[in-house]
Design a protein around this motif. Structure first.
Motif, PDB file in Angstrom:
ATOM      1  N   GLU A   4      26.029  -6.243 -49.868  1.00  0.00           N
ATOM      2  CA  GLU A   4      26.784  -6.792 -50.995  1.00  0.00           C
ATOM      3  C   GLU A   4      26.331  -8.213 -51.323  1.00  0.00           C
ATOM      4  OE1 GLU A   4      29.441  -6.759 -54.118  1.00  0.00           O
ATOM      5  OE2 GLU A   4      28.654  -5.142 -52.851  1.00  0.00           O
ATOM      6  N   VAL A  16      25.301   4.671 -44.718  1.00  0.00           N
ATOM      7  CA  VAL A  16      26.150   3.545 -45.128  1.00  0.00           C
ATOM      8  C   VAL A  16      25.335   2.526 -45.925  1.00  0.00           C
ATOM      9  CG1 VAL A  16      27.538   1.613 -44.283  1.00  0.00           C
ATOM     10  CG2 VAL A  16      27.733   3.854 -43.200  1.00  0.00           C
ATOM     11  N   ILE A  28      27.332  -3.598 -44.649  1.00  0.00           N
ATOM     12  CA  ILE A  28      27.913  -3.604 -45.999  1.00  0.00           C
ATOM     13  C   ILE A  28      27.993  -5.024 -46.532  1.00  0.00           C
ATOM     14  CG2 ILE A  28      30.019  -3.125 -47.303  1.00  0.00           C
ATOM     15  CD1 ILE A  28      30.498  -0.773 -45.359  1.00  0.00           C
ATOM     16  N   GLY A  33      30.481   1.920 -49.874  1.00  0.00           N
ATOM     17  CA  GLY A  33      29.945   1.742 -48.535  1.00  0.00           C
ATOM     18  C   GLY A  33      31.023   1.848 -47.473  1.00  0.00           C
ATOM     19  N   ILE A  34      32.206   1.266 -47.732  1.00  0.00           N
ATOM     20  CA  ILE A  34      33.311   1.328 -46.773  1.00  0.00           C
ATOM     21  C   ILE A  34      33.779   2.764 -46.588  1.00  0.00           C
ATOM     22  CG2 ILE A  34      35.719   0.679 -46.409  1.00  0.00           C
ATOM     23  CD1 ILE A  34      35.075  -2.006 -47.762  1.00  0.00           C
ATOM     24  N   PHE A  54      30.212  -2.113 -52.343  1.00  0.00           N
ATOM     25  CA  PHE A  54      30.810  -2.218 -51.009  1.00  0.00           C
ATOM     26  C   PHE A  54      31.956  -1.232 -50.808  1.00  0.00           C
ATOM     27  CE2 PHE A  54      33.634  -4.879 -53.441  1.00  0.00           C
ATOM     28  CZ  PHE A  54      34.860  -4.810 -52.806  1.00  0.00           C
ATOM     29  N   ARG A  55      32.703  -0.878 -51.886  1.00  0.00           N
ATOM     30  CA  ARG A  55      33.811   0.081 -51.723  1.00  0.00           C
ATOM     31  C   ARG A  55      33.275   1.451 -51.324  1.00  0.00           C
ATOM     32  NH1 ARG A  55      35.358  -3.127 -56.087  1.00  0.00           N
ATOM     33  NH2 ARG A  55      37.381  -4.175 -55.809  1.00  0.00           N
ATOM     34  N   SER A  83      28.274   7.611 -57.969  1.00  0.00           N
ATOM     35  CA  SER A  83      28.278   6.876 -56.701  1.00  0.00           C
ATOM     36  C   SER A  83      28.831   7.739 -55.574  1.00  0.00           C
ATOM     37  CB  SER A  83      29.106   5.595 -56.838  1.00  0.00           C
ATOM     38  OG  SER A  83      28.572   4.743 -57.826  1.00  0.00           O
ATOM     39  N   ALA A 112      26.099   1.871 -49.899  1.00  0.00           N
ATOM     40  CA  ALA A 112      26.559   0.540 -50.313  1.00  0.00           C
ATOM     41  C   ALA A 112      25.588  -0.094 -51.290  1.00  0.00           C
ATOM     42  CB  ALA A 112      26.738  -0.350 -49.080  1.00  0.00           C
ATOM     43  N   SER A 151      28.523  -1.331 -39.218  1.00  0.00           N
ATOM     44  CA  SER A 151      28.579  -0.900 -40.621  1.00  0.00           C
ATOM     45  C   SER A 151      29.172  -1.988 -41.503  1.00  0.00           C
ATOM     46  CB  SER A 151      29.400   0.392 -40.745  1.00  0.00           C
ATOM     47  OG  SER A 151      28.770   1.458 -40.080  1.00  0.00           O
TER      48      SER A 151
END
Length: 323
Positions: A113, A57, A109, A69-70, A66-67, A23, A61, A105
């Motif tokens: 998600e 992004v 995300i 993606g952040i 999502f983590r 990832s 994601a 963003s």
């Protein structure tokens, strides 16, 4: 390498979560591509700082969660501020664009998600339905197997009892064999369908081929309609054997069918049977006959005449299933 490609494929399709390392590597690749795209755009518009990082992004994601993606959004924002492809310095306008970039963003995300969660739930439900369908098929096959064994046992017991009465056994044996053939036919048509004539012969055969006549062209019935009609024919034939034409020595049955466009009309006529003086309250069989064809935009009309039972069945033949 092949294992890595397979893990990437499963992760992208949502079949299995990818590893953290894969990832992160994918997110880094997305950031590198976005930075290269930003460098290319800077040759035309030097003031494009964050736009190329939106796809990074989104894909990071979608693949890693999502983590990831952040983290990708944060790193993309930092790269947009720190890395310059022109002489322009970071000012208030760029930081305002950075805030807007992070806000968009965050929405991206959240949407990704939410979609991943819905997809995972859909996969879980699909898997459960497939397992339930497999279990149903296994249960039906087991019940059919047990039914065959019980019918074979009944056949053997009756044969032993009637061993000294060959004339009685000669009348009972073909009926039992025909009932077994009908059960086999129903198990087959549940998957493939069958011809209406074969279905009627299988149901009416136990009562003697000289007791009924069939009038109509060859007509292949789709599986669902064939199963429904087999239940109705069985109910009508059983009633004819108990109370109708087949219960009288000279009773006869005539079944005819016609097709107009996609509408099927079946007429069931009994003659020379016992006279019906009083009709009892509708039971399960009558309710079955009345409602069974509703799924095919059909109806059933039952009349108790002096000559015997008269039944008209009309329904629509499903398109795209017949052959």
């Amino acid at each position: 390498m092949e294992k890595l490609i397979d893990e990437f494929r499963k992760g992208w399709q949502g079949a299995a979560p990818p590893s953290l390392g894969l990832s992160i590597a994918f997110a880094v690749a997305c950031l590198l591509v976005a930075t290269l795209a930003r460098w290319g755009l800077a040759q035309v518009r030097p003031d494009v700082y964050f736009t190329p990082y939106f796809p990074a992004v989104f894909f990071a994601a979608a693949f890693g969660g999502f983590r990831i993606g952040i983290v990708t959004a944060i790193v993309g924002g930092v790269l947009g501020v720190v890395v310059n492809f022109s002489d322009a310095l970071a000012d208030r306008a760029r930081f305002a664009l950075l805030a807007l970039y992070w806000a968009v963003s965050a929405l991206t995300i959240w949407g990704v998600e939410h979609y991943r969660t819905m997809l995972a739930e859909q996969r879980r439900i699909s898997k459960r339905l497939i397992e339930e369908e497999d279990y149903r098929k296994l249960l039906v096959d087991e019940l059919q197997h047990r039914l065959k064994n019980k019918l074979s046992t009944v056949h053997a017991v009756i044969h032993q009892v009637l061993h000294d009465q060959p004339q009685v056994w000669a009348r009972v044996d073909p009926r039992l064999r025909s009932l077994a053939a009908t059960d086999d036919l129903i198990s087959r048509i549940d998957k493939a369908g069958c011809d209406i004539r074969d279905l009627l012969i299988s149901e009416l055969g136990p009562y003697g081929h000289v007791r009924f006549t069939l009038n109509g062209d060859r007509l292949f019935l789709p599986a669902k309609l064939a199963v429904t009609l087999s239940l109705m024919f069985h109910e009508l034939a059983t009633n004819a054997g108990k109370y109708g034409a087949f219960s009288a020595p000279r009773g006869l049955l005539q079944v005819s069918w016609t097709v107009s466009d996609d509408r099927l009309t079946i007429t069931w006529d009994e003659t020379e049977g016992p006279t019906v003086d009083k009709v009892s309250e509708p039971g399960f069989g009558t309710k079955l006959l009345k409602s069974a064809l509703s799924a095919f935009d059909g109806r059933t009309e039952i009349s108790y005449l002096k000559t015997g039972l008269h039944c008209i069945m009309q329904c629509r033949i499903p398109q795209g299933e017949s052959r």
